[in-house]
Design an enzyme around this catalytic site. Structure first.
Site, PDB file in Angstrom:
ATOM      1  N   LYS A 130       0.865  -1.193   0.000  1.00  0.00           N
ATOM      2  CA  LYS A 130       0.000   0.000   0.000  1.00  0.00           C
ATOM      3  C   LYS A 130       0.890   1.228   0.000  1.00  0.00           C
ATOM      4  CE  LYS A 130      -4.488   0.822   0.320  1.00  0.00           C
ATOM      5  NZ  LYS A 130      -5.620  -0.058   0.013  1.00  0.00           N
ATOM      6  N   ASP A 170      -7.073   4.186  -4.533  1.00  0.00           N
ATOM      7  CA  ASP A 170      -7.699   4.024  -3.223  1.00  0.00           C
ATOM      8  C   ASP A 170      -8.349   5.385  -2.952  1.00  0.00           C
ATOM      9  OD1 ASP A 170      -7.672   1.910  -0.855  1.00  0.00           O
ATOM     10  OD2 ASP A 170      -7.418   3.838   0.108  1.00  0.00           O
ATOM     11  N   THR A 213     -15.127  -3.244  -6.760  1.00  0.00           N
ATOM     12  CA  THR A 213     -15.140  -3.282  -5.292  1.00  0.00           C
ATOM     13  C   THR A 213     -16.575  -3.223  -4.765  1.00  0.00           C
ATOM     14  OG1 THR A 213     -13.070  -2.043  -5.396  1.00  0.00           O
ATOM     15  CG2 THR A 213     -14.044  -2.338  -3.219  1.00  0.00           C
TER      16      THR A 213
HETATM   17  N1  GLU Z   1      -7.343   0.035  -2.886  1.00  0.00           N
HETATM   18  C1  GLU Z   1      -8.080  -1.148  -3.196  1.00  0.00           C
HETATM   19  C2  GLU Z   1      -8.087  -2.081  -2.009  1.00  0.00           C
HETATM   20  O1  GLU Z   1      -8.079  -1.632  -0.892  1.00  0.00           O
HETATM   21  C3  GLU Z   1      -7.638  -1.790  -4.500  1.00  0.00           C
HETATM   22  C4  GLU Z   1      -6.215  -2.223  -4.573  1.00  0.00           C
HETATM   23  C5  GLU Z   1      -5.786  -2.696  -5.950  1.00  0.00           C
HETATM   24  O2  GLU Z   1      -6.616  -2.737  -6.841  1.00  0.00           O
HETATM   25  O3  GLU Z   1      -4.607  -3.010  -6.076  1.00  0.00           O
HETATM   26  O4  GLU Z   1      -8.152  -3.275  -2.122  1.00  0.00           O
END
Ligand code: GLU
Length: 450
Positions: A130, A170, A213
């Site tokens: 992250k 994100d 998501t």
């Molecule tokens: N930020 C998103 C998460 O919390 C997506 C991360 C991604 O697609 O790599 O899973």
């Protein structure tokens, strides 16, 4: 011979706290996982001996860097950027980038730790990472955002790569920011490669990624309900947030015959007893993604809806809830409110929106509770599919990706039920923690001491 007299959960957590002073979000995320893992590995000496959890809870590396940029008034601004590469046992580091004033090293470490388990649950070969910055895109011009993103990438590029670490969006990082960062990566390296996901369709993005998501969280919710012989049809939902995850959760929930009552932002909540149907959702998408407006404008547009400054969705009655805003938005009090307001199932579109005390309230009330690392894994799953398409230089159609997303969410639900069933109750937190842990742990055992 290793000493088999291993530490217990309390000693382990004391160590985590001592090594990560002041990093409350990170400690919280580790604690939530550790309690289930200690129970699971109680009779599994090899995991203790190899110190697997201790190693997963120590990021492979944390890179921190200065991000300097010039605002429209020619002031020089300085922000801090990070990339936390938590674990790459089962695949390249993978996880989003967050731009928000609340971003700290602790927040990114918690997110990278969670991501490791979430990515494992998808069944795809992705490790956990992250990144982000305390930069606030709100109120900034497009050219300010562009200059910030380019400056951020000027440093980040040396730490990432399609087989090394693949960031995505994100909070505060959507298609616009990904475009600026991808453009800069390509410019610096002279390579077109799938180094970021969440790209627009014109330059290697995947169908279904924006929806994944939110849609995935609703699939997970439906799977939990169906496991209890119920369905979404006719149910009313409280949704927090009004960003990409929230609007797509609202869209899928509505399509499945449910009624969405609320959306929110950090200033307040709109409550629409008529339901926030598809036309209204389209209006919110334009408000948020093109005009970059605030949710209170909804109540000015649609009569019947009310805006409550400073309120939260959990103040209203409904059947189910989808927290899709941010971490720790539901503490013990809010969890009680949800239970008192008749909510029977919660599926988290956000990462760790419920505190440990809040989770206990849900568990005591025997609520169906799908934690973020399982319920919101659809986003990163389609990111994984975007990586596959980029590597093969092909694009799959919407239908194929929609089916794959639904199947992956079904598989995650099955795995969490397998490891989380306690009599007639499914402890989805435990199921997600153990199923996510096992794959990473077994890979690490195979590697020896690294
Ligand atoms: N930020 C998103 C998460 O919390 C997506 C991360 C991604 O697609 O790599 O899973």
């Amino acid at each position: 011979m290793a000493v088999s007299d291993h530490v217990d959960l309390n000693q382990f957590m004391e160590g985590v706290k001592k090594r990560n002073p002041g990093q409350t979000e990170f400690v919280q995320a580790v604690q939530e996982v550790a309690q289930d893992i200690f129970e699971f590995i109680d009779d599994k000496e090899e995991y203790h001996e190899a110190q697997i959890l201790r190693r997963i809870a120590e990021p492979d590396r944390v890179v921190s860097f200065r991000v300097c940029w010039e605002d429209d008034n020619h002031n020089i601004r300085v922000q801090r950027g990070w990339r936390v590469q938590n674990n790459n046992a089962i695949g390249p580091y993978k996880g989003g980038i967050r731009f928000h004033p609340t971003v700290t090293e602790s927040v990114l470490k918690f997110l990278a730790f969670e991501q490791t388990f979430k990515n494992s649950l998808t069944g795809l070969p992705m490790g956990g990472g992250k990144g982000g910055s305390n930069f606030n895109p709100r109120g900034k011009s497009d050219s300010e955002v562009m200059r910030f993103c380019q400056s951020f990438m000027n440093e980040l590029f040396r730490h990432i790569g399609p087989d090394t670490d693949v960031p995505a969006g994100d909070i505060g990082v959507g298609a616009r920011e990904i475009g600026y960062m991808f453009g800069q990566y390509k410019r610096i390296t002279n390579r077109w490669e799938g180094v970021l996901t969440g790209k627009a369709l014109e330059y290697g993005g995947s169908q279904m990624r924006p929806e994944a998501t939110g849609y995935g969280a609703v699939y997970f919710l439906r799977n939990m309900l169906q496991h209890n012989d119920e369905d979404i049809e006719g149910k009313a939902a409280l949704i927090s947030g009004s960003g990409n995850v929230a609007v797509h959760a609202a869209e899928k929930f509505t399509e499945m015959g449910g009624k969405v009552l609320t959306l929110s932002d950090s200033d307040g909540v709109i409550h629409d007893p008529d339901g926030i149907g598809q036309e209204k959702i389209d209006w919110v998408k334009e408000l948020k993604f093109e005009k970059r407006g605030r949710i209170k404008e909804y109540a000015e547009e649609f009569s019947g809806a009310e805006y409550h400054e400073g309120a939260e969705p959990w103040d209203f009655e409904a059947d189910v809830a989808l927290p899709c805003a941010t971490q720790n938005e539901i503490s013990e009090d809010e969890a009680r409110k949800l239970v008192d307001n008749g909510v029977k199932a919660v599926a988290e579109g956000a990462n760790m929106p419920t505190t440990i005390d809040g989770v206990e309230v849900f568990r005591d009330a025997k609520l169906l509770y799908g934690p973020g690392k399982a319920a919101n894994a659809g986003g990163v799953a389609v990111s994984g599919l975007e990586m596959s398409q980029n590597a093969d230089r092909i694009s799959w159609n919407t239908e194929k990706l929609a089916t794959m997303l639904e199947d992956i969410m079904g598989d995650i639900h099955e795995k969490t039920v397998e490891y989380g069933t306690e009599g007639d109750y499914v402890n989805y937190v435990k199921g997600a923690n153990i199923a996510g842990f096992k794959k990473v742990a077994d890979a690490m055992l195979a590697f020896g001491v690294v």
